[in-house]
Design an enzyme around this catalytic site. Sequence first.
Site, short mmCIF file in Angstrom:
data_model
loop_
_atom_site.label_atom_id
_atom_site.label_comp_id
_atom_site.label_asym_id
_atom_site.label_seq_id
_atom_site.Cartn_x
_atom_site.Cartn_y
_atom_site.Cartn_z
N HIS A 86 0.86 -1.19 0.00
CA HIS A 86 0.00 0.00 0.00
C HIS A 86 0.88 1.23 0.00
CE1 HIS A 86 -3.78 2.11 1.90
NE2 HIS A 86 -3.16 2.89 1.03
N HIS A 113 1.16 4.77 -2.57
CA HIS A 113 0.74 5.54 -3.76
C HIS A 113 2.00 6.21 -4.28
CE1 HIS A 113 -3.57 5.20 -2.63
NE2 HIS A 113 -3.04 5.12 -1.42
N HIS A 159 -9.54 0.61 -1.27
CA HIS A 159 -9.53 1.31 0.01
C HIS A 159 -10.94 1.23 0.59
CE1 HIS A 159 -5.76 2.97 -1.36
NE2 HIS A 159 -5.67 3.85 -0.40
N GLU A 204 -11.25 3.32 5.89
CA GLU A 204 -10.19 4.23 6.35
C GLU A 204 -10.89 5.28 7.22
OE1 GLU A 204 -8.28 6.45 3.20
OE2 GLU A 204 -6.71 7.23 4.51
N ASP A 225 1.55 4.15 2.75
CA ASP A 225 0.53 4.97 2.11
C ASP A 225 1.16 6.10 1.27
OD1 ASP A 225 -2.08 5.47 1.41
OD2 ASP A 225 -2.70 6.27 3.35
N ASP A 226 1.40 7.26 1.88
CA ASP A 226 1.97 8.42 1.16
C ASP A 226 3.12 8.97 1.99
OD1 ASP A 226 -0.25 8.77 -0.96
OD2 ASP A 226 -1.34 8.63 0.94
N1 ADE Z 1 -4.83 8.48 -2.24
C1 ADE Z 1 -3.60 8.59 -1.75
N2 ADE Z 1 -3.59 8.29 -0.44
C2 ADE Z 1 -4.86 7.95 -0.10
C3 ADE Z 1 -5.49 7.52 1.09
N3 ADE Z 1 -4.83 7.38 2.24
N4 ADE Z 1 -6.81 7.28 1.05
C4 ADE Z 1 -7.49 7.42 -0.07
N5 ADE Z 1 -6.95 7.81 -1.23
C5 ADE Z 1 -5.64 8.07 -1.24
ZN ZN Z 2 -3.89 4.68 0.38
#
Ligand code: ADE
Ligand code: ZN
Length: 349
Positions: free
Chosen positions: A26, A28, A206, A209, A287-288
């Site tokens: 996971h 992006h 997703h 969340e 994630d990011d």
């Molecule tokens: N796009 C990038 N990060 C995300 C996240 N945590 N939740 C949903 N979309 C995303």
């Molecule tokens: Zn994500």
Amino acid sequence: MPPSLPPIADKHLPALLAAMPKAVLHIHVEGSLEPEMIFQLAQRNDIPLPYASVQELRSAYAFTNLQSFLDLYYQGAGVLQKEEDFYDLALAYLARAAMDNVVHVEMFFDPQTHTARGVAMETVVHGLARACRDAQAMHGISASLILSFLRHLSEREAFETLEQALPLREHFIGVGLDSSELGHPPEKFERVFARCGELGLHRVAHAGEEGPPAYIWQALDLLHAERIDHGVQAVHDAALMERLARERIPLTVCPLSNQKLQVFPDLRDHNLKALLDAGLVATVNSDDPAYFGGYTNENLRQVFAATGMHAGHAWQLAANSFDASFAPAADKARWHAQLGAVFERFATR
Ligand code: ADE
Ligand code: ZN
């Protein structure tokens, strides 16, 4: 836990977390765009930025919820224009992941973020796919791509995106669903995901969340998702927890993301340990990472320090990450053996 897990002293746990081999499922790729690279690419592509410096941009990263992050994330991605930009981004991420002893990555990309700005689908996919290939030779890491649909856009736009991507089918292994969760339930994309299933693509989404357990049920029953990205809201539904454990549906959990987006504002309240102790196939991911303050090992370090997990949880998380991946069985067996060897190296007997 494996029956023969060797004893590991608590003082060795941080080093063990860093050293153990692991898969990331996971991430992006657009979320690995560091502020320094935003400035470099803006200059290279002659794009004006609404920030005077890297520090000013970084200080804007104070999020109140998912949407407040997404607004900045889509703005940042605007500097990605040419194939070389996508290549440089993905290769930089994979090099960084290899430093965390990540052996395998399944990487999300959001083509609609780019095609909406006039960037061709081939530009995006060719750049990312070439980086995945080169990373294997340069850093010994395997990587594959998952095309993610933006759920705030329409079903029609998702179908159009799939059409545009199909000539490049060999370059991605599956599809995902991301962006603004609340108000955009998985059911909106039931027919798109059905088509993706017919095409033999892996399906993940997703769900849970910020959204309710009902969205996780929909992702399973309507989208036939093989993994749930995040999924932390499942703890509010006992029947769902029981199903996720029984069917061994993996959850790709992202602790620092959850903290920064105020899902668990205090990491000590994170439910990763509860998910693992309930027998769910949970994994730790970033994630990011450019936006949330840490790559994979930093996520592991902080969530272990905050929640008091032990070496058994560490082994389980790494093993789960291999089992939950879409990699060939022979690769999984090799990574499991490497994991066992690292634990033996840290054994205190
Ligand atoms: N796009 C990038 N990060 C995300 C996240 N945590 N939740 C949903 N979309 C995303
Ligand atoms: Zn994500």
